[in-house]
Design a protein around this motif. Structure first.
Motif, PDB file in Angstrom:
ATOM      1  N   LYS A 145       0.863  -1.177   0.000  1.00  0.00           N
ATOM      2  CA  LYS A 145       0.000   0.000   0.000  1.00  0.00           C
ATOM      3  C   LYS A 145       0.905   1.233   0.000  1.00  0.00           C
ATOM      4  CE  LYS A 145      -4.456   1.198   0.395  1.00  0.00           C
ATOM      5  NZ  LYS A 145      -4.406   1.747  -0.954  1.00  0.00           N
ATOM      6  N   PRO A 146       1.567   1.479  -1.137  1.00  0.00           N
ATOM      7  CA  PRO A 146       2.480   2.616  -1.164  1.00  0.00           C
ATOM      8  C   PRO A 146       1.695   3.929  -1.166  1.00  0.00           C
ATOM      9  CG  PRO A 146       2.330   1.610  -3.319  1.00  0.00           C
ATOM     10  CD  PRO A 146       1.478   0.791  -2.411  1.00  0.00           C
ATOM     11  N   SER A 147       2.334   4.960  -0.703  1.00  0.00           N
ATOM     12  CA  SER A 147       1.616   6.212  -0.572  1.00  0.00           C
ATOM     13  C   SER A 147       2.522   7.395  -0.869  1.00  0.00           C
ATOM     14  CB  SER A 147       1.054   6.285   0.850  1.00  0.00           C
ATOM     15  OG  SER A 147       0.639   7.580   1.146  1.00  0.00           O
ATOM     16  N   GLY A 148       2.075   8.265  -1.783  1.00  0.00           N
ATOM     17  CA  GLY A 148       2.850   9.451  -2.119  1.00  0.00           C
ATOM     18  C   GLY A 148       1.924  10.635  -2.179  1.00  0.00           C
ATOM     19  N   THR A 149       2.371  11.704  -2.844  1.00  0.00           N
ATOM     20  CA  THR A 149       1.494  12.867  -2.953  1.00  0.00           C
ATOM     21  C   THR A 149       1.019  13.041  -4.390  1.00  0.00           C
ATOM     22  OG1 THR A 149       3.406  14.270  -3.383  1.00  0.00           O
ATOM     23  CG2 THR A 149       2.648  14.141  -1.108  1.00  0.00           C
ATOM     24  N   GLY A 150       1.315  12.103  -5.259  1.00  0.00           N
ATOM     25  CA  GLY A 150       1.125  12.290  -6.683  1.00  0.00           C
ATOM     26  C   GLY A 150      -0.312  12.266  -7.174  1.00  0.00           C
ATOM     27  N   PRO A 151      -0.511  12.599  -8.467  1.00  0.00           N
ATOM     28  CA  PRO A 151      -1.855  12.659  -9.018  1.00  0.00           C
ATOM     29  C   PRO A 151      -2.556  11.313  -9.130  1.00  0.00           C
ATOM     30  CG  PRO A 151      -0.214  13.042 -10.724  1.00  0.00           C
ATOM     31  CD  PRO A 151       0.519  12.994  -9.431  1.00  0.00           C
TER      32      PRO A 151
END
Lengths: 318, 529, 300
Positions: free
Chosen positions: B199-205
């Motif tokens: 469950k990776p998490s970033g700030t991307g669109p």
């Protein structure tokens, strides 16, 4: 008979051991360095060394072998270097995907080859026999990867009846055999896989049937008043044990040899995984895949041998 | 049951089964299916592999960096704009200290806030081996962008100061490549990246949805993205690895995918006939031979120039059916450091004469090439043509193909460690650091980095140091341009073509703007059913 | 691609009677072959294919390595290019002829080598029995644990590409089955009366081996080996297709199939030609080995 079974099973163990040694040795003769694939285009040599140590690839070979073997025996085949996922899970999942098409292909080939073999042996030397022999020879002579490409061009690109690549509309996870939407992806790989076993089994069935039909006891049966049909049924029953054994063997070969078809169709099975592991020099994955395939092959052979000796104690393959 | 009713029931059953067959995957959402040239799904935990394609599809989709590339324009080479940092400036008292103002009100996909603490945590994940979140694998990919960082200070919740080891006016370019991932998510995963991967998490669109290893990566749109203009105009993005060009073409033609990277030039007429949109745009993607300049024969400038004059670049462009454009140097025309370089027009007689003058006839060279690979275009036929053209003026070329990985290894270890006189290694000179400094400065010779051929020119080195310490963009660009022109005059490389990076799109797609960059913005694409 | 290798083992011919009367035996074989038109035709075809490969430098209308950008992917019969041109403008017919050299070499040389090596091991194992037999055959068993395609791909993948590596790979893959056939035949012959008779008259082991055993073992081994040629050709082309065989720009049917794969959209017929070449050659070898087997083996 049980003694034979026991002996056969025990003999398998050193073979499996030898298989592990070969698996390990094979990948070590490989040139190329899997670490390079992980590095950014501008990383330095020092980064590469550090990464290599992290994967334990800097220890001496025999030590690496023993460590690897120990882990394999408890089911841990290491982590794939390319994407850092456990090899065991990868290979088993891929194996499941290969078994699907291998089994279906082999069963279809078996059914068809029996029908063809009977038809050919029935009128040995006739037109039907010649036609069937032609199909069988084609099956064993055709390069299946070439055929696969042609099938793709014909049915996927030109006619758009079948998809060109992949397994399932949602990928292999949740692949549903009963849904045409997913199963249509398997049609062409199965056809390409089934041809060589079809050819081989047809020829074997035909020649064994011919052999039996020429034997004296068949004349006796005919003299007793059995119809041709009943005679044929009798003959087929006679060759069934050997034919079923052949079926098992073909399954083993398909599982081990599916790499070309799977590459052409991008079918995510063990063959495809093998190809990918070679290209990316992913040593743990390569070792794991070869090991699982060879082991499966050995076990299938074992089961076939035992089953055959059960059905017909006279048959003892060397 | 009578026969007509039977027929009716059968008809109904047929329709029902047909309908069931048509069911399958997502119905109401719009899905963009992309076929990548990568052989496998790129790493999506914040340090993509599989080359820049990995950054393109598993980097800038899920994650942002302090600076981002402006991908909205096809007319000029992409440059960097604010991303997770709204602005940055060099400390007027200390030219080794960059102040970055961080964007406020941004959260990661899992709700974790973006702030200075998160930024510093992110730097530690590659720079600090003692930190619990340290990721050795990420060091391989991301290490090179932070190699000049001495330390990072928190000035307040939304302001950090990065101290560099040596003054570098081009430092922000490095920050456009360093992805920020969610510290809360990694901590919640117990600092185990294998768990984080689920469950990776970033700030991307885009947000992560599912993955089938080796087969597909599915992302969904992030409708809470901090830049409303870049919220994806489709609901789902499906990424499929398809390393074989013919498979990609077949998949597009049979309707299995909508967007295909790098169709092979031969398939383009067929794709066009079938109504596909073929888009090409120049971006810094130079297909060249890196030359080893510290040993014969290429240590003689006349031999290097001869090789360049021997190139009939138009033939190559024709063979590639127009998906490439002739290259006179490493950079492309729209880049600010292009300058007015020496042009090596096709002149085989001059080339032959130069070789005779240099006493190298026949001039034997051994070239390392790959059989495929990210950005390598169609290496085999192209290298055949180069060989043909070089041999026509007096070279004797021995091509040695190897697989892409092996070639990368040769590149990284440097010319001295191999017996090649040249390698065919495509580069992405997206910024002056990659395209000028790391290529030609003595200090970047292997193993430090990328000056494979051991080119060494003290005048160029001096200019380089000056440029790094020059914080006025106009003056700096002038210096960089001068360096570039110097390298071209020195024929430091065999310039062949620039890839036009063709892509093939299904007619269902609209809204795509192909930027002059290795990275592309998929968010504006609209998928009409 | 499946494992016809060990399959053919299951149906390998076994000598049913000692070939003591060698001359009339071969005479009988020829008698049967004479009327087998299919086999004769295929033998002629193979001879034709081999000759065209051997004489390729004289037969080929063009240089197989000369590329010409202006003439890429021309159709069959375009100007002087009888079979069209490939993706680099090279004449397909010339490539086919020269490719035949490599592909046939890949098919035949490993079989010959494997027959020599595997045959030798098999005869030794079969003749000496007991420990020697155990040692040799158990080692072979380990190699048998790998389906031939898997073994070929794995060894090739590890060693890398190139003609020598490929030949080595195929030889290693083919040795175990030949060894097994030789061993089976030898152990049968060994126990026959005439061998004991020879021993009783005091003949030395080597002369027994050579005069009696080898002659009798030769025919099943050779017939079996002939079935392996087509398998070897297909395996070699498969390896080249995967990029594990010879490297470009060498002409080789399998490699040509791989590089032409993209061009199948532009010139489908020309792109399919190398596959047809493999198919025809393979069928010819298969039918010939069938015919030989039928002629030499009293049982059909």
């Amino acid at each position: 008979m049980w003694l034979y079974a026991l002996r056969r099973i025990i003999l398998t163990i050193p073979i499996l051991f030898g298989v592990t040694v070969i698996c390990f040795a094979l990948v070590q003769i490989a040139p190329g360095d899997p670490i390079q694939n992980l590095l950014s285009p501008t990383a330095s040599q020092a980064d590469a060394e550090r990464l290599r140590a992290a994967y334990g690839l800097d220890k001496p070979l025999p030590v690496q072998y023993v460590i690897w073997l120990g882990k394999v025996l408890v089911g841990d085949m290491g982590m794939s270097i390319a994407n850092n996922t456990p090899v065991t899970g990868e290979v088993l999942r891929a194996f499941g995907n290969t078994i699907v098409i291998a089994m279906i292909a082999v069963v279809i080939a078996f059914i068809l080859s029996t029908i063809f073999g009977v038809a050919a042996a029935y009128r040995s030397g006739g037109l039907v026999d010649k036609a069937i022999t032609a199909v069988a020879v084609f099956g064993i002579s055709v390069p299946t990867f070439w055929l696969g490409v042609i099938l793709v061009i014909l049915f996927a690109v030109n006619l758009s009846w079948l998809p060109a690549t992949g397994m399932g509309s949602g990928g292999s996870k949740g692949f549903d055999y009963l849904s045409w939407n997913d199963f249509k992806f398997a049609v062409m790989p199965i056809i390409a896989l089934a041809l060589p076993p079809l050819g081989i089994m047809t020829r074997t069935t035909r020649s064994s049937l011919s052999e039996i039909l020429n034997q004296d006891f068949v004349q006796t049966l005919r003299a007793k008043g059995l119809t041709e049909f009943e005679v044929m049924v009798h003959a087929v029953r006679n060759i069934m044990p050997a034919a079923v054994a052949m079926l098992g063997l073909q399954l083993g070969y398909l599982i081990g040899g599916s790499v070309l078809v799977e590459t052409v169709f991008t079918w995510p099975g063990t063959g495809y995984l093998l190809n990918k592991a070679i290209l990316t020099r992913d040593i743990p994955l390569l070792q794991g895949t070869i090991l699982v395939l060879a082991t499966a092959f050995v076990l299938i052979n074992l089961v076939v041998d035992l089953a055959q000796s059960l059905i017909d104690p006279r048959i003892k393959r060397s | 049951m009578n026969s007509s009713r039977m027929r009716g029931v059968l008809k109904l059953a047929a329709i029902a089964m047909f309908g069931l067959g048509l069911g399958g995957h997502a119905s109401a959402e719009s899905v963009l299916r992309v076929a990548m040239t990568a052989a496998d799904i790129p790493d999506y935990t914040g340090a993509p592999d599989q080359g820049y394609e990995g950054y393109r599809f598993a980097g800038y989709t899920l994650y942002d960096a302090l600076a981002l590339w402006d991908l909205s324009n096809s007319d000029k080479a992409a440059d960097i704009v604010p991303g997770l940092a709204t602005s940055w400036e060099i400390d007027p008292q200390n030219n080794k200290r960059w102040i970055f103002n961080l964007r406020q009100g941004v959260t990661y996909h899992d709700g974790c806030p973006w702030n200075a603490d998160s930024a510093i945590w992110n730097f530690k994940r590659v720079m600090d081996p003692t930190a619990p979140q340290f990721n050795a694998r990420h060091v391989g990919q991301m290490g090179t962008y932070v190699v000049n960082i001495a330390s990072v200070d928190k000035l307040d919740d939304y302001k950090i100061a990065i101290n560099t080891k040596a003054p570098s006016s081009l430092f922000p370019y490095e920050m456009a490549m360093y992805y920020m991932i969610s510290d809360c998510a990694v901590t919640a995963a117990g600092n185990d990246y294998n768990v984080y991967m689920k469950k990776p998490s970033g700030t991307g669109p885009y947000k992560f949805d599912t993955v089938v290893p080796h087969e597909r990566l599915e992302l969904v749109k992030n409708d809470k993205y901090w830049n409303p203009a870049r919220i994806p105009k489709h609901d789902r993005l499906v990424l499929l690895p398809m390393p074989e060009a013919s498979t990609r073409a077949a998949a597009l033609l049979s309707g299995q995918v909508d967007f295909v990277e790098a169709p092979s030039p031969d398939t383009i007429p067929r794709l066009k006939d079938a109504g596909m949109q073929i888009i090409t745009v120049p971006y810094p993607h130079n297909w060249d031979y890196m030359l080893r300049v510290d040993t014969p024969p290429f240590n003689d400038i006349r031999v290097r120039q001869a090789a360049n004059y021997a190139m009939n670049r138009q033939d190559m462009v024709d063979m590639l059916q127009g998906v490439a454009v002739a290259a006179d140097q490493t950079l492309i025309e729209s880049q600010p450091w292009y300058g007015k370089p020496v042009k090596y027009e096709y002149d085989p007689d001059k080339a032959a004469a130069l070789l005779k003058e240099a006493n190298c006839s026949p001039c034997k060279i051994k070239v390392g090439i790959s059989t495929s690979g990210s950005g390598q275009m169609q290496p085999l036929p192209m290298n055949e043509l180069v060989k043909e053209q070089l041999e026509a003026v007096g070279f004797q070329v021995q091509l040695e193909p190897m697989d892409w990985n092996a070639l990368i290894g040769v590149f990284l270890s440097g010319a001295a460690k191999s017996d090649f006189d040249a390698i065919n290694f495509s580069m992405a000179p997206i910024d002056p650091v990659q395209g000028i400094l790391k290529k030609w400065m003595t200090e970047y010779q292997p193993p430090a980095c990328c000056n494979w051929g051991f080119y060494s020119n003290p005048k160029l080195d001096a200019l380089g140091k000056q440029a790094l310490g020059e914080f006025d963009p106009a003056k700096r660009n002038a210096l960089l341009t001068e360096m570039n022109e110097m390298a071209v005059a020195d024929a430091a490389e065999l310039y062949i073509v620039h890839d036009l990076n063709p892509r093939a799109l299904s007619p269902k797609l609209s809204g795509f703007v192909q930027a002059q960059s290795w990275f592309q913005d998929l968010t504006p694409i609209v998928v009409t059913p | 691609m499946t494992d016809a290798v060990a399959n053919s083992l299951a149906t390998a011919p076994v000598q049913s009677a000692p070939a003591a009367r060698v001359r009339s035996y071969w005479g009988g074989v020829w008698q049967r072959l004479r009327y087998d038109y299919v086999t004769l035709f295929c033998i002629a075809l193979i001879v034709l294919i081999v000759l065209s490969a051997v004489f390729a430098p004289w037969l080929a209308p063009f240089d197989p390595y000369k590329s010409s950008m202006a003439n890429r992917l021309r159709p069959i019969g375009y100007r002087q290019f009888l079979l069209g041109t490939d993706e680099q403008g090279r004449d397909m017919l010339s490539r086919l002829l020269y490719g035949g050299r490599v592909s046939l070499l890949m098919g035949i040389v490993p079989v010959i080598l494997a027959t020599l090596v595997g045959g030798m091991f098999g005869v030794v194992a079969g003749y000496y029995g007991r420990k020697v037999n155990m040692g040799i055959m158990r080692t072979m068993d380990i190699f048998f644990a790998f389906p031939s395609v898997l073994l070929a791909v794995a060894i090739s993948g590890s060693l890398g590409g190139g003609i020598t590596n490929q030949m080595l790979t195929l030889t290693v893959v083919l040795i175990p089955p030949i060894c097994r056939v030789a061993e089976t035949a030898t152990s049968q012959v060994r126990n026959m009366d005439f061998v004991d008779a020879a021993r009783a008259t005091g003949a030395s082991t080597t002369s027994i081996l050579f005069t009696h055993v080898l002659i009798n073992v030769m025919s099943p081994v050779l017939v079996y080996a002939s079935t392996l040629v087509s398998i070897s050709i297909i395996l070699a082309s498969g390896l080249s297709f995967l990029g594990l065989g010879v490297s470009p720009p060498t002409a080789d049917w399998g490699l040509m199939l791989s590089t032409l794969r993209q061009s199948i959209y532009v010139q489908p017929l020309v792109s399919a030609i190398p596959g047809v070449a493999i198919l025809v050659t393979s069928i010819a070898f298969n039918l010939v080995s069938d015919g030989l087997r039928q002629a030499m083996d009293v049982k059909a």
